[in-house]
Structure formats: C-alpha cells, structure tokens
Design a protein around this motif. Structure first.
Motif, PDB file in Angstrom:
ATOM      1  N   PRO A   1      -7.686  -2.612   9.083  1.00 16.76           N
ATOM      2  CA  PRO A   1      -9.120  -2.368   9.273  1.00 16.76           C
ATOM      3  C   PRO A   1      -9.640  -1.361   8.246  1.00 16.76           C
ATOM      4  N   ALA A   2     -10.837  -1.588   7.747  1.00 18.04           N
ATOM      5  CA  ALA A   2     -11.411  -0.718   6.705  1.00 18.04           C
ATOM      6  C   ALA A   2     -11.400   0.772   7.084  1.00 18.04           C
ATOM      7  N   PRO A   3     -11.761   1.165   8.335  1.00 13.76           N
ATOM      8  CA  PRO A   3     -11.765   2.602   8.654  1.00 13.76           C
ATOM      9  C   PRO A   3     -10.374   3.239   8.539  1.00 13.76           C
ATOM     10  N   VAL A   4      -9.324   2.465   8.841  1.00  9.03           N
ATOM     11  CA  VAL A   4      -7.957   2.994   8.770  1.00  9.03           C
ATOM     12  C   VAL A   4      -7.572   3.250   7.315  1.00  9.03           C
ATOM     13  N   LEU A   5      -7.864   2.265   6.463  1.00 13.30           N
ATOM     14  CA  LEU A   5      -7.549   2.403   5.035  1.00 13.30           C
ATOM     15  C   LEU A   5      -8.379   3.528   4.407  1.00 13.30           C
ATOM     16  N   ARG A   6      -9.631   3.621   4.847  1.00 10.87           N
ATOM     17  CA  ARG A   6     -10.534   4.670   4.321  1.00 10.87           C
ATOM     18  C   ARG A   6      -9.976   6.063   4.654  1.00 10.87           C
ATOM     19  N   ARG A   7      -9.509   6.226   5.887  1.00 10.67           N
ATOM     20  CA  ARG A   7      -8.950   7.522   6.303  1.00 10.67           C
ATOM     21  C   ARG A   7      -7.691   7.853   5.495  1.00 10.67           C
ATOM     22  N   LEU A   8      -6.808   6.871   5.307  1.00  5.20           N
ATOM     23  CA  LEU A   8      -5.560   7.105   4.572  1.00  5.20           C
ATOM     24  C   LEU A   8      -5.828   7.622   3.161  1.00  5.20           C
ATOM     25  N   PHE A   9      -6.785   6.999   2.472  1.00  5.27           N
ATOM     26  CA  PHE A   9      -7.031   7.371   1.076  1.00  5.27           C
ATOM     27  C   PHE A   9      -7.996   8.547   0.946  1.00  5.27           C
ATOM     28  N   ASP A  10      -9.020   8.596   1.809  1.00  7.14           N
ATOM     29  CA  ASP A  10     -10.000   9.699   1.717  1.00  7.14           C
ATOM     30  C   ASP A  10      -9.347  11.053   1.962  1.00  7.14           C
TER      31      ASP A  10
ATOM     32  N   ARG B   1      -5.159   6.755  -9.475  1.00  6.53           N
ATOM     33  CA  ARG B   1      -6.384   7.463  -9.091  1.00  6.53           C
ATOM     34  C   ARG B   1      -7.622   6.592  -9.251  1.00  6.53           C
ATOM     35  N   LYS B   2      -7.737   5.893 -10.385  1.00  6.93           N
ATOM     36  CA  LYS B   2      -8.931   5.071 -10.630  1.00  6.93           C
ATOM     37  C   LYS B   2      -9.042   3.949  -9.601  1.00  6.93           C
ATOM     38  N   THR B   3      -7.899   3.361  -9.242  1.00  5.37           N
ATOM     39  CA  THR B   3      -7.901   2.288  -8.234  1.00  5.37           C
ATOM     40  C   THR B   3      -8.362   2.815  -6.884  1.00  5.37           C
ATOM     41  N   VAL B   4      -7.911   4.021  -6.539  1.00  6.39           N
ATOM     42  CA  VAL B   4      -8.329   4.635  -5.263  1.00  6.39           C
ATOM     43  C   VAL B   4      -9.849   4.792  -5.243  1.00  6.39           C
ATOM     44  N   GLY B   5     -10.427   5.203  -6.373  1.00  4.16           N
ATOM     45  CA  GLY B   5     -11.884   5.352  -6.477  1.00  4.16           C
ATOM     46  C   GLY B   5     -12.613   4.027  -6.327  1.00  4.16           C
ATOM     47  N   GLU B   6     -12.086   2.982  -6.962  1.00  4.78           N
ATOM     48  CA  GLU B   6     -12.716   1.654  -6.876  1.00  4.78           C
ATOM     49  C   GLU B   6     -12.564   1.071  -5.469  1.00  4.78           C
ATOM     50  N   LEU B   7     -11.395   1.287  -4.868  1.00  4.33           N
ATOM     51  CA  LEU B   7     -11.130   0.763  -3.524  1.00  4.33           C
ATOM     52  C   LEU B   7     -12.115   1.341  -2.519  1.00  4.33           C
ATOM     53  N   ARG B   8     -12.473   2.619  -2.711  1.00  3.79           N
ATOM     54  CA  ARG B   8     -13.359   3.290  -1.752  1.00  3.79           C
ATOM     55  C   ARG B   8     -14.663   2.533  -1.549  1.00  3.79           C
ATOM     56  N   LYS B   9     -15.104   1.802  -2.603  1.00  2.00           N
ATOM     57  CA  LYS B   9     -16.375   1.065  -2.522  1.00  2.00           C
ATOM     58  C   LYS B   9     -16.280  -0.156  -1.602  1.00  2.00           C
ATOM     59  N   LEU B  10     -15.059  -0.592  -1.296  1.00  2.00           N
ATOM     60  CA  LEU B  10     -14.895  -1.763  -0.419  1.00  2.00           C
ATOM     61  C   LEU B  10     -14.857  -1.376   1.051  1.00  2.00           C
ATOM     62  N   LEU B  11     -14.772  -0.070   1.329  1.00  2.00           N
ATOM     63  CA  LEU B  11     -14.378   0.348   2.677  1.00  2.00           C
ATOM     64  C   LEU B  11     -15.505   0.916   3.517  1.00  2.00           C
ATOM     65  N   ASP B  12     -16.751   0.679   3.135  1.00  2.00           N
ATOM     66  CA  ASP B  12     -17.867   1.267   3.880  1.00  2.00           C
ATOM     67  C   ASP B  12     -18.195   0.519   5.168  1.00  2.00           C
ATOM     68  N   ASP B  13     -17.850  -0.766   5.229  1.00  3.75           N
ATOM     69  CA  ASP B  13     -18.172  -1.566   6.410  1.00  3.75           C
ATOM     70  C   ASP B  13     -17.079  -1.386   7.459  1.00  3.75           C
ATOM     71  N   ASP B  14     -17.417  -0.704   8.564  1.00  6.38           N
ATOM     72  CA  ASP B  14     -16.418  -0.400   9.600  1.00  6.38           C
ATOM     73  C   ASP B  14     -15.858  -1.646  10.284  1.00  6.38           C
ATOM     74  N   ASP B  15     -16.606  -2.753  10.253  1.00  4.69           N
ATOM     75  CA  ASP B  15     -16.156  -3.960  10.960  1.00  4.69           C
ATOM     76  C   ASP B  15     -15.255  -4.831  10.088  1.00  4.69           C
ATOM     77  N   MET B  16     -15.092  -4.451   8.828  1.00  2.58           N
ATOM     78  CA  MET B  16     -14.351  -5.313   7.907  1.00  2.58           C
ATOM     79  C   MET B  16     -12.848  -5.053   7.987  1.00  2.58           C
TER      80      MET B  16
END
Length: 372
Positions: A132-141, A203-218
């Motif tokens: 789930p996007a929120p889980v991945l977002r937390r791991l990287f953020d 690092r650059k990939t982590v920054g780009e990935l962050r843009k995919l993770l804003d939708d909590d339902d995804m």
C-alpha cells in the motif's frame, strides 16, 4: 502522430518525465521525452540511463505514432498554458517538428528520431509483491534524511531495502545512514516478498518514487532483482538500477545496552533545539544537553556569536548526564516523530544515542554525539 490531451494530465506526465532527465547531457536524446500514441492512450517515457519512468495518460489519438522532444521545453510550455486548455500535439515526421497547439498558442519544437531513444532492458525480477502507498511512503520518508551525500562512500547514497528479523518475525525494512545518524524503519512483510534480494535504492530514485505515493488508496506493485527495482501503478512505471555495492552491517551500530531514558514532547523538543541553535556557528551547530531529574537544559555557547540556554520539563529519572549533538541531526530525527512523545536512550557522553517514538520499535534512529 496527432493527439488531443487535457492540459492537467499532460502537465503531470511531462513533469514526471522532465524531473528524471538530467539537465546537463552529453547525449542529446537523453534530454528528450519519448511520446508514443496508440489506441486511446499516450505514454511519456524518460530516462537518464539509471532511472526510467513511463507515464500512460488517456488521450484522443487521431493518428498513432511516436516521436521525441525536449522534456524541459515541453514542460515549460505546458506549465504556462491556461488551466483547462485542450492541448493538441501533432508531429510532422518529414520536417522533424512537433507542433503544440492550445487555443491561440502555437509552438514548433525540434524532434529527434524515436529509434535513437534508449529503452531500459527489462530484467527478470526475482521477487514481485504489492505494498500500500502509505506503507511505502512511511518506509522511505522516515529513512531518506539519513542518506549520505558523500560520493566516495557510494554504497551509502541510498536506502537499503531488505527483509530482516523484527519484533514480530520477518519484516520489510528500510535503512539509511551517513555514519553520523541512522534510520531503521520496519513494515509488515508483504505476501511474496520473502525471497526479495536486499537492494540499495539510489537517492534520486527515492525522490522520484515519492511522487507516486500521494494517493493513500493506491497499491504499488514492487518488483526486485539483483540489479534493478521497479515500482508500478496502473498508469506509471518507475524502473531504476540499484546501487552496486554492499551495505555495511548496520546492526553493529544500533546500541542495545542504553539504559538512561529520556521522554520528551517531540514537537516542544524540536522547537527548543531550533531556538537555541540560532546562535551557534554554522560549521559545528553543536547543542549541549544537560540531563537532571525531570529537567533537560539545552545550551549553545558560540564564542564569536553568543550563547543561548533553554529548559524543558521532561521525564528523566537517571543520573546526571551531559552530552552534545549536531543541532541539524537532532532536528531531523525529532521531525520524524509522528506521535507526541520521543524517547531517547543514552549510555554515556561518548556513545551513540537511540531514539524512538514512544514504545514503538518499528522506527528506530541512532545519532552519534559530538564534543561540546
């Protein structure tokens, strides 16, 4: 090729593409985005040879085809078009031009042959799972602030994503460190992830990935091999090479015997550190913490610029302790705390300090002290 597309959808797709493109390129085609129109969708592909992003967008395709055009120029044009505009992209292969039309605005852009565009070879992925996007977002953020920027230790220039033993059995874990501070974040192990090889996500990939993770339902489909990692949503694929190196054994620097426990309101602590650090010299930004029973005194003494002291009421019942830290590191770690209380575990003034959120051990931070 001729397509009509909503300005908002086009801006989002081209924005994603142009952020992957490197500004300084010795290979002209790498400054371009590959536009491919077919059926009722158009895809935008960009790469810097280490990361590739492909964004698919619905569009009215009048004439199928493909071309490449400067990603930055196209993004600037679309950004400046009025909201709600319908944008028509039409390519004249013979002239080597792409025409961009919206209302009364018409732009003609130079193109390069689509055949020259490098497409990243698809790898055989050893492991495929969904997160789930929120889980991945937390791991990287929560881990990315500790990524090293030192190019010589290139294996620290990313987040180490791997399977590890946690409190509740096997966990999906992200770790980052620069030698001064460390972040270790755990999440429940997704189905199908057990065989995942440990990889260092740049690092650059982590920054780009962050843009995919804003939708909590995804839900993000993650595919991992020894050399590549791919994050995919229904409309967007982000593929990246991983850092070719061995991440150090971080478990050795996480202290296990720290018994002096300080509990403090995380937001109050961060504000106090920020205030007293105002007078510190930029180079060291050292903040001294003096701990006595239920009292924390923060102080900075910078001979050339001044001094500052602030007291905080805290929960602390151990013996007197004086310890110094880099203010920036303390602030970054304190800002990761989502809950009200931050718990610091100390040993002595010269040993690494552990920090966590309340009793939650799924996010653990380590910061090295400094002499003050």
């Amino acid at each position: 090729m001729k397509i009509s597309i909503e300005r908002a959808a086009l801006l989002k797709a081209v924005g994603q593409a142009q952020s992957v493109v490197e500004r300084r390129n010795t290979i002209p085609i790498l400054a371009n985005v590959l536009i491919e129109a077919e059926g009722n969708t158009v895809s935008f592909r960009a790469t810097d040879l280490d990361i590739e992003v492909v964004d698919k967008v619905p569009a009215m395709v009048e004439r199928a085809g493909a071309t490449t055009v400067s990603a930055v120029t196209l993004h600037e044009i679309v950004r400046k078009l009025p909201d709600g505009a319908l944008v028509v992209l039409s390519e004249d292969g013979a002239a080597g031009r792409l025409t961009v039309e919206a209302g009364r605005s018409v732009f003609n852009l130079a193109t390069l042959p689509k055949e020259d565009f490098p497409v990243m070879a698809s790898a055989e992925y050893a492991s495929n799972f969904a997160v789930p996007a929120p889980v991945l977002r937390r791991l990287f953020d929560k881990s990315k602030f500790a990524i090293s920027t030192e190019e010589t230790r290139y294996y620290l220039n990313g987040v180490y994503m791997h399977i590890a033993d946690g409190d509740g059995g096997k966990m999906l874990r992200c770790v980052a460190t620069d030698g001064h501070r460390l972040a270790r974040i755990d999440a429940a192990l997704p189905d199908g992830a057990l065989e995942m090889p440990g990889v260092i996500v740049p690092r650059k990939t982590v920054g780009e990935l962050r843009k995919l993770l804003d939708d909590d339902d995804m839900t993000i489909a993650v595919s991992v091999s020894e050399t590549k990692i791919r994050f995919a949503t229904p409309n967007l694929n982000l593929t990246s090479k991983v850092i070719d190196g061995t991440f150090p054994d971080y478990t050795r620097v996480i202290p296990m015997g720290n018994t002096r426990k300080l509990e403090v309101d995380a937001s109050e602590f961060a504000k106090a550190v920020d205030r007293v650090a105002t007078v510190s010299s930029e180079r060291s930004r050292a903040v001294k913490l003096v701990l006595d029973e239920d009292k924390l005194t923060l102080s900075v003494n910078a001979p050339d610029s001044g001094a500052a002291v602030e007291e905080l009421a805290v929960a602390y019942g151990d013996e007197h302790l004086e310890i110094g830290f880099n203010a920036k590191y303390l602030l970054e770690i304190a800002s990761q705390v989502d809950r009200e209380n931050a718990v610091f575990l100390f040993n002595s003034a010269g040993d690494p300090t552990l920090m966590r959120e309340g009793n939650d051990t799924s996010a653990v931070y380590v910061v090295m002290p400094m002499r003050v």
